[in-house]
Design a protein around this motif. Structure first.
Motif, short mmCIF file in Angstrom:
data_model
loop_
_atom_site.label_atom_id
_atom_site.label_comp_id
_atom_site.label_asym_id
_atom_site.label_seq_id
_atom_site.Cartn_x
_atom_site.Cartn_y
_atom_site.Cartn_z
N ALA A 138 0.78 -1.09 0.18
CA ALA A 138 -0.04 0.00 0.01
C ALA A 138 0.81 1.22 0.16
CB ALA A 138 -1.08 -0.05 1.25
N THR A 139 1.77 1.16 0.72
CA THR A 139 2.58 2.52 0.91
C THR A 139 3.33 2.71 -0.29
OG1 THR A 139 3.08 2.21 3.27
CG2 THR A 139 4.35 3.59 2.25
N LEU A 140 4.22 1.80 -0.97
CA LEU A 140 4.89 1.99 -2.20
C LEU A 140 3.85 2.47 -3.16
CD1 LEU A 140 7.49 -1.06 -1.79
CD2 LEU A 140 7.79 1.39 -1.70
N THR A 141 2.73 1.72 -3.26
CA THR A 141 1.92 1.98 -4.41
C THR A 141 1.29 3.50 -4.20
OG1 THR A 141 0.84 -0.07 -4.55
CG2 THR A 141 -0.46 1.47 -5.38
N LEU A 142 0.75 3.87 -3.05
CA LEU A 142 0.61 5.40 -2.98
C LEU A 142 1.77 6.35 -3.17
CD1 LEU A 142 -1.53 7.05 -1.57
CD2 LEU A 142 -0.29 7.15 0.41
N GLY A 143 3.04 5.97 -2.79
CA GLY A 143 4.13 6.74 -3.30
C GLY A 143 4.33 6.80 -4.60
N ARG A 144 4.10 5.99 -5.32
CA ARG A 144 4.52 5.65 -6.78
C ARG A 144 3.44 6.53 -7.49
NH1 ARG A 144 3.89 0.84 -7.48
NH2 ARG A 144 1.88 0.70 -8.24
N ARG A 145 2.09 6.62 -6.97
CA ARG A 145 1.05 7.43 -7.55
C ARG A 145 1.14 8.84 -7.27
NH1 ARG A 145 -3.49 5.40 -9.22
NH2 ARG A 145 -4.97 7.12 -8.35
N LEU A 180 4.17 10.49 -6.49
CA LEU A 180 5.24 10.96 -7.31
C LEU A 180 4.97 11.01 -8.98
CD1 LEU A 180 8.30 8.87 -5.83
CD2 LEU A 180 7.89 11.16 -5.54
N ALA A 181 3.97 10.08 -9.45
CA ALA A 181 3.47 10.57 -10.79
C ALA A 181 2.47 11.35 -11.14
CB ALA A 181 3.10 9.36 -11.34
#
Length: 337
Positions: free
Chosen positions: A246-253, A255-256
């Protein structure tokens, strides 16, 4: 060995499955989940099974422990409020500006009742702020990770089973052990209805209060002994896969520049199905990983100390990273094609 947690598992399972059978016609009529950008299903499916899971768990606790006061009463109140918020959101989505304050209020209520301090080196006010933010994030990530048949079962059953075992071994307070057992039973009663292809979804009415209850259980586990005695490391390990995905997905979104509050299908477990892996494979892999993380958590409790904690955390992080990478890659048959 206390018998009430062992009784709570089958009692809550029977109550949960019975409530689902009774409520399913109403859910079919009033709480259909229609496919959207986040969905993994293609046909409208009733949601709201979480009503039965949470109600069965709370009922089992009340039956076996009597009408609780203090901390358990605050936890039950917070879970009921979040269940109501989730039920409304399931039927008619609520704006973020309304959802988040209500969720935060429930986390503050439970944290205030729990008390204690995990890291004495930090000022108490700072730890409380960080704990509220962590609890709020855990409530929401539990909801975010409930996007595939059996996913919440695959995530939470090993966690709750481990917490029950730790409690029976004396590493978790009796009240928390009973709550873990009751919620485990509630999810086991729900599992047959949610197996792929699911006939019933958990819904926000279930995922939000489940997130709150499990966050409280992990907080209680983390508070057992000094930070170097394994409780904090065990709590992190038990939740590591969900936290990472969840955290990596949120961070990736973020940043994009994507709107992180909108529905999507970019979690690693969702990308795995888009990359050609079957739902049973994905949830089975998550289940096995969480069993491995539970064993590492047990090791930190059995052998207290920073050395074991750091070794277990490093091994757990490596296992999680490996599965996330696997999920992000195309399945072999697709790559060959």
């Amino acid at each position: 060995m206390p018998l009430s947690p062992l009784v709570a598992v089958p009692l809550a399972a029977l109550l949960s499955s019975g409530l689902i059978v009774a409520l399913r016609p109403l859910l079919q009529r009033y709480a259909l989940a229609r496919p959207n950008a986040r969905s993994s299903h293609r046909v409208p499916t009733p949601q709201g099974g979480g009503i039965a899971v949470v109600a069965a768990a709370l009922a089992a606790v009340f039956v076996l422990a009597g009408m609780p006061g203090g901390e358990i009463a605050a936890l039950a109140a917070g879970a009921v409020v979040l269940g109501i918020v989730g039920a409304v959101d399931d039927i008619r989505p609520l704006p973020v500006r309304l959802r988040l304050p209500l969720q935060a209020a429930c986390v503050v209520l439970v944290l205030a009742a729990a008390g204690g301090q995990l890291l004495p080196e930090l000022p108490l006010w700072l730890e409380r702020v960080l704990a509220v933010l962590a609890g709020l994030w855990f409530v929401n990530l539990t909801n975010f990770m409930d996007g595939l048949d059996w996913m919440t079962v695959a995530e939470m059953v090993p966690v709750l089973g481990a917490l029950l075992a730790f409690g029976l071994a004396g590493c978790l307070p009796a009240d928390a052990t009973l709550v873990a057992a009751a919620l485990l039973g509630g999810l086991l009663g729900f599992a047959p209805f949610n197996r792929p292809v699911a006939r019933l979804f958990l819904g926000d009415v279930g995922s939000l209060p489940i997130g709150l209850i499990v966050a409280w259980l992990l907080y209680r586990l983390a508070g057992q002994g000094d930070p170097g005695e394994g409780g904090l490391a065990a709590a992190i390990l038990l939740s590591l896969y969900s936290l990472a995905d969840a955290t990596l997905t949120l961070g990736r979104r973020a940043l994009a520049g994507e709107p992180v509050w909108q529905a999507h299908r970019s979690h690693f477990y969702q990308r795995a199905t888009s990359n050609g892996r079957s739902v049973p494979f994905v949830v089975g892999a998550v289940f096995v990983l969480n069993l491995a993380l539970a064993l590492l958590a047990a090791a930190t409790l059995a052998v207290p100390g920073w050395t074991m904690a750091l070794v277990a955390l490093a091994l757990g992080a490596g296992l999680v990273a490996g599965l996330l990478r696997l999920f992000a890659l195309p399945a072999i048959r697709n790559a060959a094609a």
